[in-house]
Design a protein around this motif. Structure first.
Motif, mmCIF file in Angstrom:
data_model
loop_
_atom_site.group_PDB
_atom_site.id
_atom_site.type_symbol
_atom_site.label_atom_id
_atom_site.label_comp_id
_atom_site.label_asym_id
_atom_site.label_seq_id
_atom_site.Cartn_x
_atom_site.Cartn_y
_atom_site.Cartn_z
ATOM 1 N N GLY A 38 8.507 -6.549 19.456
ATOM 2 C CA GLY A 38 7.404 -6.273 20.853
ATOM 3 C C GLY A 38 6.760 -5.600 21.340
ATOM 4 O O GLY A 38 5.677 -5.514 21.878
ATOM 5 N N GLN A 39 7.152 -4.439 21.102
ATOM 6 C CA GLN A 39 6.242 -3.179 21.382
ATOM 7 C C GLN A 39 4.777 -3.410 20.398
ATOM 8 O O GLN A 39 3.851 -3.101 20.356
ATOM 9 C CB GLN A 39 6.939 -2.189 20.984
ATOM 10 N N GLN B 10 3.840 -5.897 19.011
ATOM 11 C CA GLN B 10 3.217 -7.079 19.517
ATOM 12 C C GLN B 10 2.161 -6.766 20.867
ATOM 13 O O GLN B 10 1.143 -7.293 21.043
ATOM 14 C CB GLN B 10 4.119 -8.192 19.478
ATOM 15 N N ALA B 11 3.395 -6.324 21.829
ATOM 16 C CA ALA B 11 2.610 -5.669 22.769
ATOM 17 C C ALA B 11 1.154 -5.094 22.519
ATOM 18 O O ALA B 11 -0.057 -4.741 22.928
ATOM 19 C CB ALA B 11 3.375 -4.877 23.634
ATOM 20 N N ALA B 12 1.508 -4.183 21.865
ATOM 21 C CA ALA B 12 0.142 -3.105 21.121
ATOM 22 C C ALA B 12 -0.775 -3.915 20.856
ATOM 23 O O ALA B 12 -1.967 -3.863 21.313
ATOM 24 C CB ALA B 12 0.657 -1.518 20.425
ATOM 25 N N ARG B 13 -1.068 -4.856 19.206
ATOM 26 C CA ARG B 13 -1.871 -4.894 19.487
ATOM 27 C C ARG B 13 -2.633 -5.873 19.648
ATOM 28 O O ARG B 13 -3.511 -6.424 20.446
ATOM 29 C CB ARG B 13 -0.909 -6.360 18.255
ATOM 30 N N VAL B 14 -2.152 -6.919 21.222
ATOM 31 C CA VAL B 14 -2.181 -7.386 22.397
ATOM 32 C C VAL B 14 -3.642 -6.857 22.969
ATOM 33 O O VAL B 14 -4.618 -7.494 23.206
ATOM 34 C CB VAL B 14 -1.699 -8.053 22.696
ATOM 35 N N LEU B 15 -2.921 -5.702 23.158
ATOM 36 C CA LEU B 15 -4.059 -4.915 23.678
ATOM 37 C C LEU B 15 -5.799 -3.985 22.939
ATOM 38 O O LEU B 15 -5.970 -3.487 23.807
ATOM 39 C CB LEU B 15 -3.361 -3.504 24.291
ATOM 40 N N GLY B 16 -5.439 -4.228 21.543
ATOM 41 C CA GLY B 16 -6.345 -3.897 21.131
ATOM 42 C C GLY B 16 -5.900 -3.118 19.747
ATOM 43 O O GLY B 16 -7.403 -3.060 19.492
ATOM 44 N N LEU B 17 -4.846 -2.018 20.506
ATOM 45 C CA LEU B 17 -4.835 -1.139 19.520
ATOM 46 C C LEU B 17 -4.490 -1.622 17.921
ATOM 47 O O LEU B 17 -3.797 -2.874 17.867
ATOM 48 C CB LEU B 17 -3.782 0.121 19.832
ATOM 49 N N GLN C 143 -3.842 3.764 15.610
ATOM 50 C CA GLN C 143 -3.884 3.566 17.601
ATOM 51 C C GLN C 143 -1.559 3.272 17.579
ATOM 52 O O GLN C 143 -1.261 3.587 18.607
ATOM 53 C CB GLN C 143 -4.837 3.080 17.927
ATOM 54 N N HIS D 145 0.396 5.929 19.720
ATOM 55 C CA HIS D 145 0.874 5.621 21.289
ATOM 56 C C HIS D 145 1.910 4.944 21.766
ATOM 57 O O HIS D 145 2.553 5.212 22.395
ATOM 58 C CB HIS D 145 -0.221 5.029 21.952
ATOM 59 N N VAL D 146 2.668 4.271 20.770
ATOM 60 C CA VAL D 146 3.187 3.181 21.070
ATOM 61 C C VAL D 146 5.192 3.831 20.168
ATOM 62 O O VAL D 146 5.446 3.774 20.703
ATOM 63 C CB VAL D 146 3.054 1.693 21.157
#
Ligand SMILES: Nc1ncnc2c1ncn2[C@@H]1O[C@H](COP(=O)(O)OP(=O)(O)OP(=O)(O)O)[C@@H](O)[C@H]1O
Ligand SMILES: [Mg+2]
Lengths: 218, 242
Positions: A115-116, A118-125, A129, A133-134
């Motif tokens: 999920g981490q 996915q969250a980063a991907r969805v935020l455009g990282l 990146q 950062h994550v």
């Protein structure tokens, strides 16, 4: 042969012990750098690269460190490179360390919930990146105890560098014993030397592990 | 022209065809609830919309721009389509404000001061301004989800996707999150929500889409859809959740 005092022995071992420490530091620092690069390639590269990294890790994990040292030292000579025992030991131990750290760290990166990502991907990282950062900051927390634990293996691994003539703690012990012939005293002192280096580290690793898993939450 | 235009979307996982041709157009400012049984493909549909899953066939346009098939980089996508997950997925090693600021700073390269200002604005919107320096683990589920919404909004997307964003919450915390969504809807945000909160779907959405076996089986305004379902499948579904 009896003109060696205990202090002579200890002093010589301490002097040689410095090289054990230096070689360990080189192997560990070099291994960490190479290992980090390998971890990133192993996790994110194209499949041929991932496959190569896996092969590399399997090779170094699946062969004795002693053979790796021989190959680095004598192999280089066969290929026409005249390298010192220093260089050979540093290179072999660095590669050995990098393979194990790569494997340890891959496990830690994989332990970060998907999920981490996915969250980063969805935020455009992008991949790097997200890693930076994550994922890595979280993986790092998990990685510290096993990494510190593995540093003990590196220190003990440096003992094998004695067989290619590198004068560190073990080699110094052998040489002193040839001169003084007090094997029990000398090798007990050598062992004590390793113990003094390793024990605090393994204690520290255990402490970190308890802190990480014992305290429960994040 | 619709803000979101989905055309003949197909997606399979191996032999399992999960989406069997979805067509849907969504206007700017519209709130669309997607309902349906477990396994009917709701999440997969949402995840195709922001390319977390790559569909096998069909097109997705956003404001007349092709969005799928690698036409947009993740960075561009994130400024068009935001997403909130059932499990919040906040970054546990970062504080609330850092969570919200990360993507604007890293992806959009917004100067930190400005990013902070935007982040505070978004956190204010979801009522989390007092918890700016808390870590996610120090927050309740409802608070975490509100921060996750603020985090998605900070990229100023044109559409916000919400996949069962209240399903992981204790019942008493559901209301605060729905309230935030309701105020976003009132502000004119385009929302696509997969939800099991039928009352919310009925009261807040402009349109409800019922998915069944990978198709949009029935769609329409919530009042008619819930009171006069046309298909037996929808009637059954409504009966099963009441
Ligand atoms: N990554 C995947 N790999 C294989 N199968 C998947 C994958 N993701 C989803 N599926 C399958 O696709 C089908 C649809 O899943 P999806 O998550 O879209 O359903 P849903 O409507 O969101 O259900 P729910 O209400 O339970 O969330 C399910 O049968 C699921 O098992
Ligand atoms: Mg789902």
């Amino acid at each position: 042969m009896t003109d060696f005092t205990l202090w002579d022995i200890v002093r010589n071992l301490l002097l040689a012990g410095r090289w054990t420490v230096v070689l360990s530091l080189i192997a560990f620092a070099g291994g960490a750098c190479v290992g980090l690069m390998l971890t990133l390639l192993r996790m994110g590269g194209l499949w041929p690269i991932r496959w190569l990294v896996r092969l590399y890790v399997d090779l170094f994990q699946g062969t004795p460190l002693l053979m790796q040292l021989f190959l680095a030292y004598f192999g280089a000579a066969v290929l026409g490179f005249d390298i010192s025992a220093w260089t050979a030991a540093s290179v072999a131990l660095t590669l050995f360390t990098s393979a194990f750290l790569c494997d340890i760290w891959r496990g830690c990166v994989e332990a970060v919930p998907s999920g981490q990502w996915q969250a980063a991907r969805v935020l455009g990282l992008n991949y790097l990146q997200s890693m930076r950062h994550v994922i890595l900051p979280q993986a790092l927390r998990l990685a510290v105890p096993p990494t510190v634990g593995f540093s003990v293996q590196v220190i003990k691994g440096t003992a094998l560098a004695s067989v290619i003539g590198f004068v560190e703690l073990t080699k110094a012990g052998t040489m002193l014993n040839n001169a003084a012939f007090a094997p029990f005293t000398i090798f007990a002192l050598v062992a004590l030397g390793y113990f003094i280096l390793c024990y605090p580290l393994s204690r520290y690793a255990r402490y970190l592990e308890r802190k990480l898993y014992g305290a429960g939450s994040r | 022209m619709a803000l979101v235009a989905v055309n003949d979307l197909h997606k399979s996982f191996g032999d399992l065809e999960v989406l069997k041709g979805i067509d849907l157009e969504i206007e700017a400012g519209e709130v669309v609830s997607v309902i349906g049984r477990s396994g009917s493909g709701k999440s997969t549909f949402l995840r195709c919309l922001n390319q977390l899953e790559h569909h096998d066939w069909g097109t997705i346009h956003l404001a007349d721009q092709r969005l799928d098939g690698g036409a947009m980089s993740p960075g561009e996508l994130s400024q068009n389509v935001g997403m909130v997950f059932q499990s919040f997925n906040l970054f546990p090693h970062k504080t609330v404000i850092e969570n919200v600021m990360l993507a604007p700073v890293v992806v959009k390269q917004t100067p930190r001061a400005e990013a902070r200002q935007i982040a505070e604005q978004m956190l204010d919107k979801v009522g989390m301004l007092e918890k700016i320096d808390a870590y996610p683990a120090q927050l309740s589920g409802g608070q975490q989800q509100r921060v996750a919404i603020a985090r998605a909004l900070a990229m100023q997307p044109k559409v916000l996707l919400c996949d069962e964003v209240t399903s992981a919450l204790d019942p008493e915390l559901v209301g605060e999150v729905l309230h935030v969504l309701e105020s976003l809807a009132a502000e004119g945000m385009t929302l696509i929500l997969v939800t099991h909160e039928m009352k919310f779907a009925r009261d807040v959405s402009h349109r409800v889409v019922f998915m069944h076996h990978g198709h949009i089986h029935e769609a329409g305004d919530p009042q008619t859809l819930f009171t006069q379902p046309k298909t037996p499948e929808l009637s059954q579904f409504i009966a099963s959740i009441l």
